[in-house]
Write a protein that holds these residues in place. Structure first.
Motif, short mmCIF file in Angstrom:
data_model
loop_
_atom_site.label_atom_id
_atom_site.label_comp_id
_atom_site.label_asym_id
_atom_site.label_seq_id
_atom_site.Cartn_x
_atom_site.Cartn_y
_atom_site.Cartn_z
N ILE A 63 0.84 -1.20 0.00
CA ILE A 63 0.00 0.00 0.00
C ILE A 63 0.87 1.25 0.00
O ILE A 63 0.54 2.26 -0.61
N VAL A 64 2.01 1.16 0.70
CA VAL A 64 2.99 2.24 0.73
C VAL A 64 4.29 1.72 0.11
O VAL A 64 4.72 0.61 0.42
N LYS A 65 4.89 2.51 -0.76
CA LYS A 65 6.14 2.10 -1.41
C LYS A 65 7.35 2.63 -0.64
O LYS A 65 7.48 3.85 -0.46
N PRO A 66 8.23 1.75 -0.16
CA PRO A 66 9.43 2.22 0.53
C PRO A 66 10.32 3.04 -0.41
O PRO A 66 10.28 2.86 -1.64
N ASP A 67 11.14 3.92 0.15
CA ASP A 67 12.10 4.66 -0.66
C ASP A 67 13.18 3.71 -1.17
O ASP A 67 13.64 3.81 -2.30
N LYS A 68 13.58 2.81 -0.30
CA LYS A 68 14.49 1.74 -0.71
C LYS A 68 14.35 0.57 0.25
O LYS A 68 13.79 0.70 1.35
N GLY A 69 14.85 -0.60 -0.18
CA GLY A 69 14.76 -1.79 0.66
C GLY A 69 14.46 -3.03 -0.15
O GLY A 69 14.50 -3.02 -1.39
N GLY B 272 10.81 -16.80 -0.14
CA GLY B 272 11.69 -16.88 -1.30
C GLY B 272 11.24 -16.06 -2.51
O GLY B 272 11.96 -15.97 -3.51
N ARG B 273 10.08 -15.45 -2.43
CA ARG B 273 9.53 -14.66 -3.54
C ARG B 273 9.71 -13.18 -3.24
O ARG B 273 9.26 -12.69 -2.21
N VAL B 274 10.34 -12.46 -4.17
CA VAL B 274 10.62 -11.03 -3.96
C VAL B 274 9.35 -10.21 -4.23
O VAL B 274 8.81 -10.22 -5.33
N LEU B 275 8.88 -9.51 -3.19
CA LEU B 275 7.71 -8.64 -3.33
C LEU B 275 8.13 -7.21 -3.69
O LEU B 275 7.43 -6.52 -4.42
N PHE B 276 9.30 -6.82 -3.14
CA PHE B 276 9.80 -5.47 -3.40
C PHE B 276 11.32 -5.49 -3.34
O PHE B 276 11.90 -6.11 -2.46
N ASP B 277 11.94 -4.83 -4.30
CA ASP B 277 13.39 -4.66 -4.30
C ASP B 277 13.70 -3.37 -5.06
O ASP B 277 13.54 -3.31 -6.28
N SER B 278 14.11 -2.36 -4.31
CA SER B 278 14.35 -1.04 -4.94
C SER B 278 15.51 -1.11 -5.93
O SER B 278 15.48 -0.45 -6.97
N GLY B 279 16.51 -1.94 -5.64
CA GLY B 279 17.67 -2.06 -6.52
C GLY B 279 17.33 -2.72 -7.85
O GLY B 279 17.87 -2.35 -8.90
N GLN B 280 16.42 -3.70 -7.81
CA GLN B 280 16.03 -4.42 -9.03
C GLN B 280 14.74 -3.87 -9.66
O GLN B 280 14.23 -4.42 -10.62
#
Length: 218
Positions: free
Chosen positions: A47-53, A59-67
């Protein structure tokens, strides 16, 4: 069901900088109001997007700011119970629960799963009532049913007893405790009540000012 999350989010003067990891069971997030507990849940839910993290569920990526990965909420397999339950006031209990099955195209399967959830949370006799005709505890059970019918991998409860009168709180806490004990996944429980956390959570994170102060078993 493992969860690993590293979240950095700045909102005005407030900064959330948190790292957490759990291998299943019930993890409590304990701290005073405004310390970032609810924000943490909203970031995990999408619901809220982190600035990074980075947020990884089983094992499943939900959020990755780098990728540049940021899955929408409906693809995360996350169930979030809000403090006010967020039920649709113009819909019956049954219709509210069916909203949790939008991805299921088979009409018979939807009906069967809804009926099973009505039974499991003792809502069968209330199926045709609207939220305004329910007690606080019944509203909470309806909101939980709507989430659980979608079979989330992680269940997140944001101050689940704060909207209840004190006489109802003990009864509903017992019900939620039983539900969490039987939940086959990871659960996060946000609370500012230490006794509540000790009764319901196996592990605990103590937060203050957007940071983790302590972590470990309750």
């Amino acid at each position: 069901m493992s969860l690993r999350a590293e979240i950095h989010k700045k909102l005005g003067a407030f900064s959330l900088d948190i790292s957490l990891e759990t291998q299943g069971g019930v993890l409590g997030l304990l701290g005073a109001s405004g310390c970032g507990k609810s924000m943490t849940l909203r970031c995990i839910a999408g619901i809220v997007k982190p600035d990074k993290g980075r947020i990884v569920l089983d094992g499943r990526v939900l959020f990755d700011s780098g990728q540049h990965i940021d899955l929408p909420p409906q693809q995360r397999g996350v169930g979030l119970l809000f403090q006010n339950y967020a039920l649709f006031p113009n819909m019956t209990v049954e219709q509210n629960i069916l909203c949790g099955l939008k991805a299921e195209r088979d009409k018979a399967a939807r009906k069967a799963r809804c009926a099973g959830m009505l039974r499991a949370l003792r809502l069968e006799e209330l199926a045709s009532r609207r939220p305004a005709e329910l007690s606080g505890g019944q509203q909470q059970r309806t909101a939980l049913a709507r989430i659980l019918v979608g079979k989330p991998k992680i269940l997140m409860l944001d101050e689940p007893f704060s909207a209840l009168d004190s006489y109802l709180r003990e009864e509903v806490e017992g019900e939620v405790g039983s539900l969490l004990a039987g939940f086959d996944g990871t659960a996060l429980l946000v609370t500012h009540n230490r006794d509540e956390a000790y009764r319901l959570c196996r592990d605990m994170i103590v937060m203050d000012g957007g940071q983790v102060l302590r972590t470990g078993t309750t």
